[in-house]
Design an enzyme around this catalytic site. Structure first.
Site, PDB file in Angstrom:
ATOM      1  N   SER A   1      -7.253   7.195   6.372  1.00 24.50           N
ATOM      2  CA  SER A   1      -8.110   6.072   5.976  1.00 24.50           C
ATOM      3  C   SER A   1      -8.007   4.941   6.994  1.00 24.50           C
ATOM      4  O   SER A   1      -8.994   4.264   7.288  1.00 24.50           O
ATOM      5  CB  SER A   1      -7.703   5.559   4.594  1.00 24.50           C
ATOM      6  OG  SER A   1      -7.867   6.560   3.628  1.00 24.50           O
TER       7      SER A   1
ATOM      8  N   LYS B   1       1.034  -1.187   0.869  1.00 22.55           N
ATOM      9  CA  LYS B   1      -0.217  -1.433   1.603  1.00 22.55           C
ATOM     10  C   LYS B   1      -1.095  -2.435   0.848  1.00 22.55           C
ATOM     11  O   LYS B   1      -1.052  -2.502  -0.376  1.00 22.55           O
ATOM     12  CB  LYS B   1      -1.025  -0.130   1.719  1.00 22.55           C
ATOM     13  CG  LYS B   1      -0.313   1.015   2.433  1.00 22.55           C
ATOM     14  CD  LYS B   1      -1.208   2.262   2.382  1.00 22.55           C
ATOM     15  CE  LYS B   1      -0.556   3.488   2.959  1.00 22.55           C
ATOM     16  NZ  LYS B   1      -1.301   4.730   2.648  1.00 22.55           N
TER      17      LYS B   1
ATOM     18  N   ARG C   1      -0.056  16.436   6.662  1.00 22.10           N
ATOM     19  CA  ARG C   1      -0.678  16.587   7.974  1.00 22.10           C
ATOM     20  C   ARG C   1       0.359  17.001   9.011  1.00 22.10           C
ATOM     21  O   ARG C   1       0.225  18.029   9.640  1.00 22.10           O
ATOM     22  CB  ARG C   1      -1.339  15.262   8.403  1.00 22.10           C
ATOM     23  CG  ARG C   1      -2.639  14.993   7.692  1.00 22.10           C
ATOM     24  CD  ARG C   1      -3.093  13.586   7.878  1.00 22.10           C
ATOM     25  NE  ARG C   1      -2.093  12.669   7.361  1.00 22.10           N
ATOM     26  CZ  ARG C   1      -2.283  11.376   7.155  1.00 22.10           C
ATOM     27  NH1 ARG C   1      -3.425  10.823   7.466  1.00 22.10           N
ATOM     28  NH2 ARG C   1      -1.333  10.617   6.655  1.00 22.10           N
TER      29      ARG C   1
ATOM     30  N   HIS D   1      -9.105  14.063   2.461  1.00 21.73           N
ATOM     31  CA  HIS D   1      -8.828  13.998   1.015  1.00 21.73           C
ATOM     32  C   HIS D   1      -9.683  15.025   0.266  1.00 21.73           C
ATOM     33  O   HIS D   1      -9.192  15.728  -0.625  1.00 21.73           O
ATOM     34  CB  HIS D   1      -9.171  12.606   0.452  1.00 21.73           C
ATOM     35  CG  HIS D   1      -8.338  11.478   0.987  1.00 21.73           C
ATOM     36  ND1 HIS D   1      -8.890  10.292   1.412  1.00 21.73           N
ATOM     37  CD2 HIS D   1      -7.005  11.358   1.150  1.00 21.73           C
ATOM     38  CE1 HIS D   1      -7.917   9.468   1.806  1.00 21.73           C
ATOM     39  NE2 HIS D   1      -6.761  10.108   1.663  1.00 21.73           N
TER      40      HIS D   1
HETATM   41  O1  PNS Z   1      -2.398   7.528  -0.205  1.00 22.40           O
HETATM   42  P1  PNS Z   1      -0.989   6.984  -0.278  1.00 22.40           P
HETATM   43  O2  PNS Z   1      -0.972   5.517   0.048  1.00 22.40           O
HETATM   44  O3  PNS Z   1      -0.029   7.772   0.554  1.00 22.40           O
HETATM   45  O4  PNS Z   1      -0.536   7.176  -1.810  1.00 22.40           O
HETATM   46  C1  PNS Z   1       0.745   6.761  -2.242  1.00 22.40           C
HETATM   47  C2  PNS Z   1       0.764   6.694  -3.788  1.00 22.40           C
HETATM   48  C3  PNS Z   1      -0.291   5.703  -4.271  1.00 22.40           C
HETATM   49  C4  PNS Z   1       0.504   8.080  -4.346  1.00 22.40           C
HETATM   50  C5  PNS Z   1       2.194   6.205  -4.206  1.00 22.40           C
HETATM   51  O5  PNS Z   1       2.444   4.954  -3.624  1.00 22.40           O
HETATM   52  C6  PNS Z   1       2.363   6.146  -5.725  1.00 22.40           C
HETATM   53  O6  PNS Z   1       2.609   7.157  -6.350  1.00 22.40           O
HETATM   54  N1  PNS Z   1       2.239   4.920  -6.301  1.00 22.40           N
HETATM   55  C7  PNS Z   1       2.355   4.715  -7.746  1.00 22.40           C
HETATM   56  C8  PNS Z   1       3.722   4.135  -8.128  1.00 22.40           C
HETATM   57  C9  PNS Z   1       4.765   5.231  -8.155  1.00 22.40           C
HETATM   58  O7  PNS Z   1       4.821   6.030  -9.044  1.00 22.40           O
HETATM   59  N2  PNS Z   1       5.612   5.261  -7.097  1.00 22.40           N
HETATM   60  C10 PNS Z   1       6.596   6.339  -6.946  1.00 22.40           C
HETATM   61  C11 PNS Z   1       7.984   5.845  -7.103  1.00 22.40           C
HETATM   62  S1  PNS Z   1       8.448   4.790  -5.728  1.00 22.40           S
END
Ligand code: PNS
Length: 161
Positions: free
Chosen positions: A129, A42, A91, A18
């Site tokens: 993570s 999650k 990745r 990150h």
């Molecule tokens: O580190 P991650 O878990 O891959 O991050 C995913 C994250 C938190 C960026 C994504 O789930 C997110 O944007 N969540 C906020 C809600 C949202 O806007 N979702 C997109 C439409 S489904």
């Protein structure tokens, strides 16, 4: 015009992968917001406040980076805060399908919002993570996975579980 972008994620907890993406974004754009969000797919091990504190500590040397936490849609937060692009690290091909779908959804929700993908540093191809949490919980060494300044905090917290 100054460029303001967001590096969103669950950061549960922050890893060196990150930090690599955030640092590189900070050299490409004027201002980088690190958005600590909940991924509804999650269940986080660290609270939002803990994740924010760890990220603040791990990025305190980078002037144009700010760390925030918020609920709701990323596309709405970007619109309300003058953010023009999402920056995410990729990745492997396994990340691509999910990230590509997210990028398309975010574009649909906010047509002014772009998504920029940075290829991850090859040193961190394997890192996530979840790997940090698994290795720590089984007594392994996570010192090459997480920023040194937050290593002890992360380890202590994971040992409490
Ligand atoms: O580190 P991650 O878990 O891959 O991050 C995913 C994250 C938190 C960026 C994504 O789930 C997110 O944007 N969540 C906020 C809600 C949202 O806007 N979702 C997109 C439409 S489904």
């Amino acid at each position: 015009m100054k460029t303001k972008v967001i590096c969103p994620g669950s950061f549960d907890p922050v890893t060196l992968g990150h930090i690599d993406i955030i640092t590189r974004a900070s050299t490409m754009f004027d201002h980088v917001v690190v958005g600590v969000l909940n991924n509804l797919a999650k269940t986080p091990s660290f609270s939002t406040e803990e994740r924010i504190e760890l990220l603040k500590k791990a990025t305190e040397g980078i002037d144009n980076v700010e760390v925030v936490g918020f609920d709701g849609l990323l596309a709405d937060y970007a619109r309300d805060n003058g953010i023009t692009a999402i920056v995410k690290g990729l990745r492997a091909m396994s990340d691509f399908e999910y990230e590509f779908q997210q990028a398309l959804i975010n574009k649909k929700l906010n047509p002014d919002l772009e998504t920029v993908f940075l290829t991850c540093n090859s040193d961190y191809l394997y890192l996530s993570s979840s790997v940090v949490k698994q290795v720590a919980s089984l007594g392994g060494d996570i010192s090459s996975f997480v920023p040194e300044c937050v290593h002890d905090e992360i380890l202590k917290r994971l040992k409490q579980k």
